[in-house]
Motif scaffolding. Structure first.
Motif, mmCIF file in Angstrom:
data_model
loop_
_atom_site.group_PDB
_atom_site.id
_atom_site.type_symbol
_atom_site.label_atom_id
_atom_site.label_comp_id
_atom_site.label_asym_id
_atom_site.label_seq_id
_atom_site.Cartn_x
_atom_site.Cartn_y
_atom_site.Cartn_z
ATOM 1 N N ILE A 1 34.130 40.172 61.567
ATOM 2 C CA ILE A 1 34.122 38.721 61.728
ATOM 3 C C ILE A 1 33.911 38.087 60.357
ATOM 4 N N VAL A 2 34.756 37.118 60.032
ATOM 5 C CA VAL A 2 34.673 36.411 58.758
ATOM 6 C C VAL A 2 34.266 34.966 59.032
ATOM 7 N N TYR A 3 33.146 34.548 58.430
ATOM 8 C CA TYR A 3 32.639 33.193 58.638
ATOM 9 C C TYR A 3 32.852 32.265 57.451
ATOM 10 N N ASP A 4 33.516 32.726 56.403
ATOM 11 C CA ASP A 4 33.844 31.865 55.274
ATOM 12 C C ASP A 4 35.334 31.572 55.303
ATOM 13 N N THR A 5 35.704 30.380 54.878
ATOM 14 C CA THR A 5 37.124 30.045 54.772
ATOM 15 C C THR A 5 37.693 30.701 53.521
ATOM 16 N N CYS A 6 39.014 30.749 53.444
ATOM 17 C CA CYS A 6 39.654 31.274 52.230
ATOM 18 C C CYS A 6 39.218 30.483 50.991
ATOM 19 N N PRO A 7 39.241 29.131 51.045
ATOM 20 C CA PRO A 7 38.806 28.385 49.856
ATOM 21 C C PRO A 7 37.348 28.667 49.458
ATOM 22 N N GLN A 8 36.476 28.874 50.445
ATOM 23 C CA GLN A 8 35.085 29.196 50.120
ATOM 24 C C GLN A 8 35.003 30.534 49.386
ATOM 25 N N LEU A 9 35.799 31.501 49.825
ATOM 26 C CA LEU A 9 35.792 32.805 49.157
ATOM 27 C C LEU A 9 36.455 32.739 47.785
ATOM 28 N N VAL A 10 37.477 31.927 47.641
ATOM 29 C CA VAL A 10 38.101 31.758 46.323
ATOM 30 C C VAL A 10 37.060 31.224 45.334
ATOM 31 N N THR A 11 36.265 30.251 45.774
ATOM 32 C CA THR A 11 35.204 29.708 44.919
ATOM 33 C C THR A 11 34.201 30.793 44.554
ATOM 34 N N LYS A 12 33.804 31.612 45.531
ATOM 35 C CA LYS A 12 32.858 32.692 45.252
ATOM 36 C C LYS A 12 33.441 33.698 44.264
ATOM 37 N N ILE A 13 34.719 34.017 44.430
ATOM 38 C CA ILE A 13 35.365 34.963 43.520
ATOM 39 C C ILE A 13 35.402 34.391 42.107
ATOM 40 N N LYS A 14 35.816 33.136 41.976
ATOM 41 C CA LYS A 14 35.902 32.523 40.655
ATOM 42 C C LYS A 14 34.528 32.432 39.987
ATOM 43 N N ASP A 15 33.499 32.098 40.767
ATOM 44 C CA ASP A 15 32.144 32.064 40.223
ATOM 45 C C ASP A 15 31.700 33.459 39.789
ATOM 46 N N PHE A 16 32.029 34.441 40.591
ATOM 47 C CA PHE A 16 31.657 35.826 40.285
ATOM 48 C C PHE A 16 32.332 36.301 39.002
ATOM 49 N N LEU A 17 33.583 35.912 38.818
ATOM 50 C CA LEU A 17 34.321 36.321 37.623
ATOM 51 C C LEU A 17 33.785 35.658 36.348
ATOM 52 N N GLN A 18 32.969 34.615 36.501
ATOM 53 C CA GLN A 18 32.354 33.959 35.346
ATOM 54 C C GLN A 18 31.117 34.715 34.850
ATOM 55 N N ARG A 19 30.637 35.682 35.645
ATOM 56 C CA ARG A 19 29.476 36.458 35.224
ATOM 57 C C ARG A 19 29.818 37.275 33.986
ATOM 58 N N ASP A 20 28.822 37.516 33.181
ATOM 59 C CA ASP A 20 28.993 38.236 31.929
ATOM 60 C C ASP A 20 29.619 39.615 32.149
ATOM 61 N N GLY A 21 30.746 39.852 31.493
ATOM 62 C CA GLY A 21 31.405 41.155 31.544
ATOM 63 C C GLY A 21 32.243 41.408 32.781
ATOM 64 N N MET A 22 32.332 40.458 33.685
ATOM 65 C CA MET A 22 33.091 40.669 34.926
ATOM 66 C C MET A 22 34.569 40.363 34.695
ATOM 67 N N MET A 23 35.414 41.261 35.192
ATOM 68 C CA MET A 23 36.865 41.085 35.081
ATOM 69 C C MET A 23 37.493 41.304 36.456
ATOM 70 N N LYS A 24 38.712 40.820 36.624
ATOM 71 C CA LYS A 24 39.411 40.979 37.902
ATOM 72 C C LYS A 24 39.560 42.450 38.279
ATOM 73 N N VAL A 25 39.814 43.301 37.314
ATOM 74 C CA VAL A 25 40.004 44.719 37.625
ATOM 75 C C VAL A 25 38.713 45.319 38.190
ATOM 76 N N THR A 26 37.579 44.894 37.665
ATOM 77 C CA THR A 26 36.287 45.378 38.167
ATOM 78 C C THR A 26 36.066 44.904 39.597
ATOM 79 N N LEU A 27 36.375 43.640 39.842
ATOM 80 C CA LEU A 27 36.236 43.110 41.196
ATOM 81 C C LEU A 27 37.198 43.809 42.146
ATOM 82 N N SER A 28 38.428 44.029 41.714
ATOM 83 C CA SER A 28 39.414 44.722 42.557
ATOM 84 C C SER A 28 38.905 46.092 42.983
ATOM 85 N N GLU A 29 38.276 46.805 42.050
ATOM 86 C CA GLU A 29 37.694 48.108 42.380
ATOM 87 C C GLU A 29 36.555 47.953 43.386
#
Length: 109
Positions: A1-29
């Protein structure tokens, strides 16, 4: 069950990618090895149009685990979504074109 909308998760992903040293490839893994194309499509989506993308449920689980690990509480938006959608958001993209409705024992388009 998913309780977040796609836009809410996009925001979380973008915020997460702003963390020091975080890259899309790391998140993909961290999302189980999703390919860059799927992640980029999800991030570029509008509204719920990427609900059928495999990134959607994987990102939700990832950020739920992260929320719990970091000791954060559920957001007010999350609590509202739980009340308004007790079975969560759809994980299937609606097809364009004709829509079928069951009326009694007959289908109408």
């Amino acid at each position: 069950i998913v309780y977040d909308t796609c836009p809410q998760l996009v925001t979380k992903i973008k915020d997460f990618l702003q963390r020091d040293g975080m890259m899309k490839v790391t998140l993909s893994e961290g999302l189980g090895g999703v390919n860059a194309s799927s992640l980029n499509s999800f991030l570029a989506g509008k509204g719920q149009d990427q609900c059928g993308n495999k990134v959607y449920p994987l990102a939700y689980v990832f950020f739920e685990k992260l929320r719990i690990l970091e000791g954060k509480t559920k957001t007010s938006a999350r609590l509202k979504n739980e009340v308004e959608r007790p079975y969560g958001f759809s994980l299937k993209k609606e097809r364009a074109g004709n829509k079928w409705f069951l009326i009694g024992s007959r289908f109408l388009s």
